[in-house]
Write a protein that holds these residues in place. Sequence first.
Motif, PDB file in Angstrom:
ATOM      1  N   ALA A  91       0.811  -1.217   0.000  1.00 46.59           N
ATOM      2  CA  ALA A  91       0.000   0.000   0.000  1.00 46.59           C
ATOM      3  C   ALA A  91       0.843   1.266   0.000  1.00 46.59           C
ATOM      4  O   ALA A  91       0.483   2.272  -0.607  1.00 46.59           O
ATOM      5  N   THR A  92       1.988   1.203   0.674  1.00 43.79           N
ATOM      6  CA  THR A  92       2.779   2.418   0.822  1.00 43.79           C
ATOM      7  C   THR A  92       3.894   2.570  -0.207  1.00 43.79           C
ATOM      8  O   THR A  92       4.223   3.688  -0.600  1.00 43.79           O
ATOM      9  N   ILE A  93       4.475   1.436  -0.642  1.00 44.53           N
ATOM     10  CA  ILE A  93       5.565   1.585  -1.602  1.00 44.53           C
ATOM     11  C   ILE A  93       5.336   0.825  -2.910  1.00 44.53           C
ATOM     12  O   ILE A  93       5.962   1.137  -3.913  1.00 44.53           O
ATOM     13  N   GLN A 178       4.475  11.669  -9.953  1.00 46.92           N
ATOM     14  CA  GLN A 178       3.738  12.911  -9.691  1.00 46.92           C
ATOM     15  C   GLN A 178       4.476  13.814  -8.703  1.00 46.92           C
ATOM     16  O   GLN A 178       3.931  14.294  -7.725  1.00 46.92           O
ATOM     17  N   ARG A 179       5.766  14.000  -8.984  1.00 43.12           N
ATOM     18  CA  ARG A 179       6.619  14.899  -8.205  1.00 43.12           C
ATOM     19  C   ARG A 179       6.889  14.411  -6.774  1.00 43.12           C
ATOM     20  O   ARG A 179       7.481  15.137  -5.972  1.00 43.12           O
ATOM     21  N   GLN A 180       6.455  13.231  -6.467  1.00 43.08           N
ATOM     22  CA  GLN A 180       6.727  12.661  -5.154  1.00 43.08           C
ATOM     23  C   GLN A 180       7.872  11.661  -5.267  1.00 43.08           C
ATOM     24  O   GLN A 180       7.966  10.923  -6.253  1.00 43.08           O
ATOM     25  N   GLN A 181       8.736  11.624  -4.258  1.00 40.15           N
ATOM     26  CA  GLN A 181       9.876  10.717  -4.274  1.00 40.15           C
ATOM     27  C   GLN A 181       9.940   9.901  -2.984  1.00 40.15           C
ATOM     28  O   GLN A 181       9.540  10.361  -1.923  1.00 40.15           O
ATOM     29  N   LEU A 182      10.434   8.696  -3.128  1.00 40.52           N
ATOM     30  CA  LEU A 182      10.582   7.771  -2.007  1.00 40.52           C
ATOM     31  C   LEU A 182      11.924   7.069  -2.161  1.00 40.52           C
ATOM     32  O   LEU A 182      12.300   6.692  -3.270  1.00 40.52           O
ATOM     33  N   VAL A 183      12.663   6.892  -1.059  1.00 44.54           N
ATOM     34  CA  VAL A 183      13.919   6.158  -1.128  1.00 44.54           C
ATOM     35  C   VAL A 183      13.753   4.854  -0.350  1.00 44.54           C
ATOM     36  O   VAL A 183      13.306   4.840   0.795  1.00 44.54           O
ATOM     37  N   LYS A 204      10.118  11.884   1.094  1.00 44.30           N
ATOM     38  CA  LYS A 204      11.052  12.961   0.769  1.00 44.30           C
ATOM     39  C   LYS A 204      11.405  13.827   1.971  1.00 44.30           C
ATOM     40  O   LYS A 204      12.419  14.521   1.965  1.00 44.30           O
ATOM     41  N   GLU A 205      10.560  13.780   3.040  1.00 42.93           N
ATOM     42  CA  GLU A 205      10.887  14.514   4.269  1.00 42.93           C
ATOM     43  C   GLU A 205      11.688  13.655   5.240  1.00 42.93           C
ATOM     44  O   GLU A 205      11.899  14.035   6.385  1.00 42.93           O
ATOM     45  N   MET A 206      12.102  12.491   4.781  1.00 45.27           N
ATOM     46  CA  MET A 206      12.853  11.518   5.583  1.00 45.27           C
ATOM     47  C   MET A 206      12.038  10.985   6.749  1.00 45.27           C
ATOM     48  O   MET A 206      12.574  10.625   7.796  1.00 45.27           O
ATOM     49  N   ASN A 207      10.710  10.917   6.542  1.00 44.71           N
ATOM     50  CA  ASN A 207       9.852  10.248   7.508  1.00 44.71           C
ATOM     51  C   ASN A 207       9.853   8.755   7.206  1.00 44.71           C
ATOM     52  O   ASN A 207       9.841   8.351   6.035  1.00 44.71           O
TER      53      ASN A 207
END
Length: 214
Positions: A91-93, A178-183, A204-207
């Motif tokens: 669901a999240t990644i 859509q301009r959102q990033q995840l590492v 992207k906020e390192m949460n």
Amino acid sequence: MTAEKYVNGIVRKIKCSKKKRIEIKQQLLSDISAALENGEAFEEILKRMGNVEEVVKEFNQNLPEEEGKTYQKRKKRIIFFGVLFTIFIIATIGYWFLPKTVLLEDSVFQKKVVEEQVKAVIEKLNNNQFEELKEDAIEEMQEVLTQDTFDPIREQIGLDWGEMQSIGTIYMAVIKQQRQQLVITQVVVVYKNVSVTYTITFDKEMNLAGIYVK
């Protein structure tokens, strides 16, 4: 094979409560230690005691019925939380894997910052600092960041991990839509008795946005 690995291989497969497994592990290690002190060779001890499957079968046949019931309850909890984490990750990644990947240097993430955050998360998990983890996690993660959630997962890997020995290379992959990033990071951590692979995800906020342990 060491005595620790031999005994861990046994207790991991015994169908009983966590408390009973710890008791059995301590007793087996004590028996082996006493035999070694009496001059018996380790190879002879293993031959006398039997291979892992033989010892496990004997224990499971002689355990009280109540221990089997406790084991089944614990197994259901492990399966439940395993499914919970799988669903959460999807669901999240999972959604984020549909778009293209991005080079780390072209993303909003800094390698050193990500590495430090990964190590911080692992350290907090080692110390059961779940309240501190929640402070830097997305809302969905906060609901599952509890010791009750992680204990069954840890038990599935091993009863006694021991002290952390080293953290391996931290691998990273950045995904974007859509301009959102995840590492998404992955690292192998060596403890005294087990090696554990962590997959840890940040927005992207390192949460903290996802954790998977195996």
